[in-house]
Design an enzyme around this catalytic site. Structure first.
Site, mmCIF file in Angstrom:
data_model
loop_
_atom_site.group_PDB
_atom_site.id
_atom_site.type_symbol
_atom_site.label_atom_id
_atom_site.label_comp_id
_atom_site.label_asym_id
_atom_site.label_seq_id
_atom_site.Cartn_x
_atom_site.Cartn_y
_atom_site.Cartn_z
ATOM 1 N N LYS A 1 -10.899 12.112 -1.246
ATOM 2 C CA LYS A 1 -11.935 13.164 -1.534
ATOM 3 C C LYS A 1 -11.395 13.947 -2.859
ATOM 4 O O LYS A 1 -12.273 14.622 -3.548
ATOM 5 C CB LYS A 1 -12.324 14.053 -0.439
ATOM 6 C CG LYS A 1 -12.956 13.209 0.644
ATOM 7 C CD LYS A 1 -13.559 13.902 1.975
ATOM 8 C CE LYS A 1 -14.176 13.250 2.738
ATOM 9 N NZ LYS A 1 -13.352 12.556 4.087
ATOM 10 N N HIS B 1 -16.593 14.705 -1.385
ATOM 11 C CA HIS B 1 -16.901 14.388 0.135
ATOM 12 C C HIS B 1 -18.527 13.679 -0.141
ATOM 13 O O HIS B 1 -19.403 14.200 -0.236
ATOM 14 C CB HIS B 1 -17.223 15.625 0.866
ATOM 15 C CG HIS B 1 -17.261 15.186 2.233
ATOM 16 N ND1 HIS B 1 -17.726 13.797 2.527
ATOM 17 C CD2 HIS B 1 -16.884 16.075 3.310
ATOM 18 C CE1 HIS B 1 -17.883 14.022 4.144
ATOM 19 N NE2 HIS B 1 -17.289 15.191 4.588
ATOM 20 N N GLU C 1 -6.034 19.099 10.530
ATOM 21 C CA GLU C 1 -5.865 17.704 10.398
ATOM 22 C C GLU C 1 -4.488 17.235 10.424
ATOM 23 O O GLU C 1 -3.942 16.398 10.976
ATOM 24 C CB GLU C 1 -6.539 17.023 9.162
ATOM 25 C CG GLU C 1 -6.419 15.661 9.118
ATOM 26 C CD GLU C 1 -7.266 15.012 8.129
ATOM 27 O OE1 GLU C 1 -7.911 15.708 7.125
ATOM 28 O OE2 GLU C 1 -7.443 13.783 7.867
ATOM 29 N N CYS D 1 -20.412 13.121 8.989
ATOM 30 C CA CYS D 1 -19.222 12.693 7.759
ATOM 31 C C CYS D 1 -18.413 11.924 8.449
ATOM 32 O O CYS D 1 -17.453 11.388 7.856
ATOM 33 C CB CYS D 1 -18.491 14.127 7.334
ATOM 34 S SG CYS D 1 -19.879 15.074 6.748
ATOM 35 N N HIS E 1 -9.173 12.357 6.589
ATOM 36 C CA HIS E 1 -10.471 13.086 6.232
ATOM 37 C C HIS E 1 -10.346 14.039 5.093
ATOM 38 O O HIS E 1 -11.140 13.735 4.191
ATOM 39 C CB HIS E 1 -11.049 13.675 7.520
ATOM 40 C CG HIS E 1 -12.501 14.335 7.490
ATOM 41 N ND1 HIS E 1 -13.376 13.510 7.010
ATOM 42 C CD2 HIS E 1 -12.715 15.438 7.507
ATOM 43 C CE1 HIS E 1 -14.553 14.313 7.045
ATOM 44 N NE2 HIS E 1 -14.260 15.269 7.299
ATOM 45 N N PHE F 1 -19.512 17.415 11.439
ATOM 46 C CA PHE F 1 -20.148 18.531 12.206
ATOM 47 C C PHE F 1 -20.436 17.693 13.603
ATOM 48 O O PHE F 1 -20.849 16.576 13.934
ATOM 49 C CB PHE F 1 -21.560 18.440 11.516
ATOM 50 C CG PHE F 1 -21.414 19.542 10.337
ATOM 51 C CD1 PHE F 1 -20.176 20.042 9.958
ATOM 52 C CD2 PHE F 1 -22.560 20.293 9.979
ATOM 53 C CE1 PHE F 1 -20.053 21.075 8.790
ATOM 54 C CE2 PHE F 1 -22.656 21.179 8.984
ATOM 55 C CZ PHE F 1 -21.220 21.685 8.640
#
Lengths: 406, 438
Positions: free
Chosen positions: A328, A333, A307, A163, A296, A392
């Site tokens: 998002k 996402h 975050e 991502c 993010h 990830f």
């Protein structure tokens, strides 16, 4: 400074529509691209929403290759590439073909191709698997299809940094251009809507039932999506020579690894903070100069809290009061496309002096004490924007864009 | 953005601030090797067995090949990650990740990088692969189809991303620096080395473990047979995967992991470790015809080789050996030979060339990194393995030195090339004379 690298073209295929202009107007309006999943049956799931790209017809975009021979992510990436090239005014015919290339990012590549294989496997019908499985599935075929469609013989690469991949792709494209190995690079990210991704996040309890609410106290999770974004990158010198319109300059970037956990971020936001610091150092930009941060901001309880922690480590309390929004909330996402779309957004924020909101914001969370530009877009001049992405594998990326020198 | 970037994050190595455009690119050196392959888990063993003509191709035992026409592949017999990684919970690592983590362990140890060093020096990892693990991804999805989506395995989901092996390896070994996965087909392994070298040259990193990893699994084994690219998968012909061989009819799949430790020269000198070679030049390109136009395919590789030699400041006449990616593909091997010949000129007739995929199998993302390790060990030992297999080379190929048996290497500059069937190409020039310890 050596040759600065600039963004001169933007192409987008998103759950909020195809094309930069439509996307941007809907983004500023706070529209939602979320809807019930249509690409597979979700009746066995406890969640049903997704950020799918609607009404995408490959035949309208793919001109030279056979559209039906490509996976959906490749099709969307090609559509975004054509739009970005047209937007940039680059004439590929004027560039030696080995001087133009493609670097893309993704999370799952062409997951629908392996899902088709799995359907046949489970049905005991492996005999019907033909050559299309390996011709369409491996993720490196996405930039390969783009280059074959467009006739680009330069650098060609997929960086599947999940991502955060779009930012990795943009960063590497800058290295290729900066070292003089290309005249024009296309860089971005693409992912198609995936049963695998959806099942995995659903199993982790990470998908929101009703809406994606980044930084809200009641946030319940992310919503998987799909899309593609492609940027045209070139040296500032070349852009000036041809009188091109420049959205923004890529000032620098930082890439780090948590080396902590595959799916959970570092509990102190260590890797994320290091990526931001590296990006600022690399750009030669002080933290105070950053005027907007594209978060993010997945909307999961953990991501948004950590975050916030990381942003405050770098920028001070409330992240220095900087506007930090998550698109998002509107798109879901879009996985491997996300950080490429968000890079485009940072460029548009600098260009337009408008900041897209975080929608669905209702209840402030003391653990996410940020100015998340709640619910309404904001008019504000921004000279420096930072795009943060976390993935990830603990792959972190921060990208810094700035207003092009006039 | 400035290409030669400042590197204030790693003052430990004593690097000068390289923000000035007057400072030349940094030299990239090789300080360690790690390999886990079907023919051994050290460069010495792998090289020795290749020189002896050992072949790893055998009937697949890792999975049920069902009724597929071709049953041959190059497995790593008895591979156990425990042998390399010792105690610890291996469950989260699938086969690709275990191969990657095992070879990385060897590379880190070989380069003298302790656990403490890895953190202090912010060591990163660049992993080339084609699939990560399509076996893991497919198994995850099939579980959802068969038992329902609520019963999919979270552990498998974490590994369903293509960068899973790189992430798992970084976690296992504590590698906090840049972590990137590189996919460019069968050139991924070489491309990962080129990408890593770029990051070091540009001041983005000081020390990187770079290479590739790929597992054998049913899904890719079946998938590639259906493309007709696998030797013996068409017309019930007996498989012949001899690189450049007259009767070649495709490749056979293999598996493995191979990594080099790439390091900025000043970092290696500060650490006082042996420099084994210099990664002197690299280049990448793409053939938009993807093998449909042989001239375009050959020209793409030729450009890569010429640019890599140029960056290295070497003429083709300086080359002592070439390690290429030919794998038995009827057209792919031909185009690679043509691209090599066009780039090398007169040297195409005299420089010894090896291609190991006839013995090691086509290990996809690992293949390029294995080629690099075989090349560097050959430069070190002064002997290049022959191209194994009983087939004589196709008549009329424009390369002079495709012998089946080992050749002497008389110059310490080597070239590794890769030409992938989906269009990607890559070339790297290594300079063994830059080494200090041999």
């Amino acid at each position: 400074m050596q040759e600065p690298i600039v963004i001169t073209g933007i192409g987008l295929v998103t759950p909020l529509g195809k094309g930069r202009e439509l996307f941007w107007s809907r983004l500023l309006a706070g529209d939602s691209g979320i809807s019930p999943v249509s690409s597979f049956d979700t009746s066995a799931y406890s969640v049903h929403l997704g950020g799918e790209v609607k009404d995408f017809r490959a035949r309208e975009h793919v001109k030279n290759l056979e559209p039906e021979s490509l996976g959906r992510a490749s099709q969307m990436a090609i559509a975004a590439a054509y739009e970005a090239l047209e937007d940039s005014g680059v004439d590929l015919g004027e560039i030696p073909r080995e001087r133009s290339g493609v670097i893309m990012g993704t999370t799952s590549g062409e997951p629908q191709e392996v899902e088709r294989f799995d359907d046949r496997y489970v049905a005991g019908d492996l005999r019907s698997v033909g050559r299309e499985f390996m011709d369409r599935y491996p993720c490196h075929v996405i930039p390969a299809h783009m280059a074959a469609e467009l006739g680009l013989a330069g650098f060609n690469l997929m960086i599947p940094a999940a991502c955060a991949a779009g930012s990795y792709a943009v960063g590497q494209a800058c290295e290729v251009l900066g070292s003089g190995r290309a005249d024009v690079m296309l860089a971005g990210g693409a992912d198609s809507f995936s049963r695998i991704t959806y099942s995995g996040f659903a199993r982790l309890g990470a998908i929101a039932q009703e809406k994606c609410q980044p930084f809200d106290r009641g946030r319940r999770g992310m919503i998987p999506g799909e899309g593609a974004a492609v940027l045209v990158l070139e040296t500032r010198r070349r852009a000036r020579q041809r009188g091109a319109h420049v959205y923004a300059e890529v000032a620098g970037y930082g890439l780090t690894c948590d080396a902590h956990h595959m799916t959970a971020a570092h509990p102190q936001g260590d890797g994320a903070a290091r990526a931001m610091e590296q990006a600022l150092d690399h750009s030669g930009i002080h933290a105070q100069e950053v005027g907007y941060i594209s978060a993010h901001g997945t909307g999961t309880p953990t991501n948004d809290r950590l975050e916030t922690l990381a942003a405050c480590r770098v920028f001070g309390a409330r992240a220095g009061g900087k506007p930090i929004s998550s698109i998002k909330s509107m798109l879901g996402h879009t996985m491997g496309a996300a950080s490429a779309i968000e890079t485009a957004v940072c460029a548009l924020v600098i260009e337009e002096g408008k900041i897209p909101p975080t929608i669905n914001f209702e209840d402030p969370d003391p653990e996410c004490d940020l100015d998340c530009v709640p619910n309404e877009a904001r008019d504000q001049r921004v000279d420096v924007a930072m795009n943060n992405a976390y993935a990830f594998g603990g792959n972190n990326a921060s990208l810094v864009l700035r207003r092009p020198a006039s | 953005m400035s290409y030669r970037a400042a590197q204030p994050e790693s003052p430990q190595t004593g690097n000068p601030q390289t923000g000035s455009s007057q400072i030349p690119d940094r030299r990239v050196v090789v300080t360690g090797f790690g390999v886990v392959s079907p023919l051994g888990d050290s460069p010495r063993e792998l090289h020795g067995r290749l020189c002896a003509g050992a072949c790893a191709l055998a009937p697949i035992e890792l999975f049920d090949v069902q009724d597929l026409p071709v049953t041959l592949g190059a497995e790593i017999p008895g591979f156990s990650a425990r042998d390399y990684l010792g105690e610890g919970n291996l469950r989260p690592l699938d086969r690709t990740a275990r191969l990657a983590a095992s070879a990385t362990e060897r590379a880190l140890a070989d380069a003298g990088l302790s656990t403490e060093d890895r953190h202090r020096l912010s060591v990163g990892l660049i992993l080339g692969t084609v699939f990560g693990s399509v076996g893991t991804i497919s198994a995850f999805d099939r579980r959802g189809l068969e038992a329902g989506p609520r019963y999919v395995k979270p552990l498998d989901f974490a590994n369903s991303v293509i960068n899973a092996a790189a992430g798992q390896t970084a976690i296992w070994h504590g590698l906090p620096g840049v972590n990137s996965t590189i996919c460019s087909g069968t050139s991924s392994g070489l491309q990962a080395l080129a990408y890593g070298a770029d990051l070091i040259r540009g001041g983005r990193a000081d020390i990187l473990v770079a290479g590739g990893a790929e597992e054998l699994c049913f899904e890719s084994f079946l998938g590639y047979q259906r493309t007709g690219r696998i030797a013996g998968s068409r017309n019930a012909a007996p498989p012949c995967a001899v690189p450049f061989g007259a009767g070649r009819n495709g490749f056979l799949l293999g598996e493995g992991a191979a990594f080099l430790v790439l390091e900025a020269e000043e970092s290696a000198r500060d650490r006082g470790v042996a420099i084994r070679a210099v990664l002197a030049g690299s280049s990448s390109g793409f053939d938009p015809s993807r093998g449909h136009d042989g001239d375009s395919a050959a020209a793409s590789l030729k450009r890569c080789i010429s640019m890599a030699l140029h960056q290295a400041g070497r003429e083709s006449s300086a080359l002592g050996a070439v390690s290429c990616s030919a794998n038995g593909s009827p057209t792919g091997d031909l185009y690679e030979a043509q691209g090599l010949a066009q780039a090398l000129g007169d040297a195409a007739g005299t420089v010894p060339i090896t291609a190991s995929k006839g013995l090691l199998g086509e290990s996809l993302g690992a293949g390029g990194a294995l080629q690099a390790i075989i090349l560097l060990e050959s430069l070190r030992r002064g002997q290049l393995p022959g191209i194994g297999g009983s087939e004589s080379p196709e008549a009329g190929l424009p390369l002079g030195r495709l012998e089946p048996t080992p050749r002497d290497v008389i110059a310490a500059v080597g070239l590794a090339t890769s030409s992938s069937f989906d269009g990607h190409s890559c070339a790297i020039v290594f300079d063994g004379e830059g080494g200090t310890n041999e």
